[in-house]
Design an enzyme around this catalytic site. Sequence first.
Site, PDB file in Angstrom:
ATOM      1  N   GLY A 131     -25.870   7.641   4.764  1.00  0.00           N
ATOM      2  CA  GLY A 131     -24.514   8.401   5.052  1.00  0.00           C
ATOM      3  C   GLY A 131     -23.832   8.937   4.014  1.00  0.00           C
ATOM      4  O   GLY A 131     -23.552   9.939   3.795  1.00  0.00           O
TER       5      GLY A 131
ATOM      6  N   GLY B  83     -28.157   4.952   8.913  1.00  0.00           N
ATOM      7  CA  GLY B  83     -28.740   3.680   9.403  1.00  0.00           C
ATOM      8  C   GLY B  83     -30.322   3.950   9.755  1.00  0.00           C
ATOM      9  O   GLY B  83     -31.377   3.313   9.534  1.00  0.00           O
TER      10      GLY B  83
HETATM   11  P1  ADP Z   1     -25.159   5.103   1.687  1.00  0.00           P
HETATM   12  O1  ADP Z   1     -24.420   5.324   2.703  1.00  0.00           O
HETATM   13  O2  ADP Z   1     -25.773   6.455   1.195  1.00  0.00           O
HETATM   14  O3  ADP Z   1     -26.565   4.457   2.079  1.00  0.00           O
HETATM   15  P2  ADP Z   1     -23.598   2.994   0.413  1.00  0.00           P
HETATM   16  O4  ADP Z   1     -23.037   2.969   1.997  1.00  0.00           O
HETATM   17  O5  ADP Z   1     -24.521   1.858   0.180  1.00  0.00           O
HETATM   18  O6  ADP Z   1     -24.448   4.331   0.470  1.00  0.00           O
HETATM   19  O7  ADP Z   1     -22.665   3.293  -0.760  1.00  0.00           O
HETATM   20  C1  ADP Z   1     -21.824   4.428  -0.604  1.00  0.00           C
HETATM   21  C2  ADP Z   1     -20.534   3.752  -1.341  1.00  0.00           C
HETATM   22  O8  ADP Z   1     -20.737   3.183  -2.655  1.00  0.00           O
HETATM   23  C3  ADP Z   1     -19.486   4.884  -1.711  1.00  0.00           C
HETATM   24  O9  ADP Z   1     -18.365   4.863  -0.817  1.00  0.00           O
HETATM   25  C4  ADP Z   1     -19.210   4.700  -3.202  1.00  0.00           C
HETATM   26  O10 ADP Z   1     -17.804   4.525  -3.302  1.00  0.00           O
HETATM   27  C5  ADP Z   1     -19.498   3.277  -3.236  1.00  0.00           C
HETATM   28  N1  ADP Z   1     -19.670   2.807  -4.624  1.00  0.00           N
HETATM   29  C6  ADP Z   1     -20.440   3.379  -5.753  1.00  0.00           C
HETATM   30  N2  ADP Z   1     -20.735   2.875  -6.781  1.00  0.00           N
HETATM   31  C7  ADP Z   1     -19.707   1.810  -6.811  1.00  0.00           C
HETATM   32  C8  ADP Z   1     -19.222   0.737  -7.619  1.00  0.00           C
HETATM   33  N3  ADP Z   1     -19.416   0.879  -8.919  1.00  0.00           N
HETATM   34  N4  ADP Z   1     -18.208  -0.031  -7.146  1.00  0.00           N
HETATM   35  C9  ADP Z   1     -18.105   0.011  -5.995  1.00  0.00           C
HETATM   36  N5  ADP Z   1     -18.444   0.651  -5.118  1.00  0.00           N
HETATM   37  C10 ADP Z   1     -19.338   1.754  -5.388  1.00  0.00           C
HETATM   38 MG    MG Z   2     -22.717   3.846   3.467  1.00  0.00          MG
END
Ligand code: ADP
Ligand code: MG
Length: 387
Positions: free
Chosen positions: A344, A367
Amino acid sequence: MKKTIEDYQYENKRVIIRCDLNVPIKNGKITDDTRIKESLKSLNYLIEHQAKIIILAHLGKVKTLDDKKENTLYPVYERLKEYLNTNVYFSHETRGQNLEKIVFNLKPQEVLLIENTRYEDFPNKLESNCDEELSKYWANLGEIFINDAYGTIHRVHASNVGIAKILPSAIGYLVENEVSKLDEILAEDTHPYTLVMGGKKVSDKTLVIDNLINKCDHLLLGGGMCFTFLKAKGINVGLSLVDDDNLSYCKKILNDYPDKVVLPIDIVTKDNEIVDISEIKDNSIGYDIGPKTIQLFEAILQKSKRVILNGPMGVFEESPFDKGTKAIYEVLKNNKVKTLIGGGDSAASVNQLGYGDAFFHISTGGGATLEYLSGTKLKALEVISEK
Ligand code: ADP
Ligand code: MG
């Protein structure tokens, strides 16, 4: 092979279509209607083929009476009326005589949108627990069921699994597109094949890593996730995000796949300082991958034939911590690497940074896509009729 929307005759038939109309709404106003627009293809196909169309869809979660007021699909109904060139009705109730009256008076090409399926979750979670009686009730309104809601395709709800178990069923264009793109990139045999993972928590991603690590050639790690791996290697990560419960998991991956896993060599801290990973201070927080890491990742990605990416490389929501994420998208775009983006927040970052059209596929279901990449069967897809 699952049946698709084009595998049935619809003339005069009552067709239930589960759509993903879960749009963001602020103060009663839709702030982004992408999901409504994307649903039009399947809806228009049914209209063209003379179906009587009954739409089921959810909006947010309904746990209290207040949630009901907040999460009404009425604004979606008003928008659908603008987009669909036919009579569109709305039922304020999710079951009952008024609803049935509209359903059984529908003429070919007419459309009924039923109120948020999750109204049935208050107070007894009937929709989300796939209640049998509710499933039967909804199934009895129609003769054919189409599931076009990819975002909930991994869930077992009355409005997807429940109805599909009773009626002849098929997937709509959106679900077909998502699943075929995922199948295509997962099944082909092109190498180097690189997995890029970032984002927040290791715990959300272990199943994806487990499923894909044997097949890929490289696993590039960034985002918040990489700090648990760095810590597992004995590196001081200061106050960066760490998922201590998964330290031993990370150790095992590093130990079992030393030639595949590529970790950052420098990072950008929350204070916007660039530091080598051996020099992270005790009070520093890593917010992005650093310039040397970007170069290291670029070299691998330039040569890659196939990339699956999940999770941004940094806190892309806050400039300048979007640099690492943007650099990765840029190299993938410039080198025309066949890239699938899942998750997402990853999809949001792609759009926010202006790469919405740059890739092979940007998957919309967070998800659902993570489950598919984990090798888990999507439960509401499994129950769809076979060709
Ligand atoms: P997705 O929804 O694509 O699977 P996630 O939910 O795992 O991705 O992660 C997205 C979040 O991770 C973003 O809101 C971003 O701000 C955060 N993020 C990325 N790098 C870092 C970091 N170094 N420390 C903390 N949060 C991080
Ligand atoms: Mg996410």
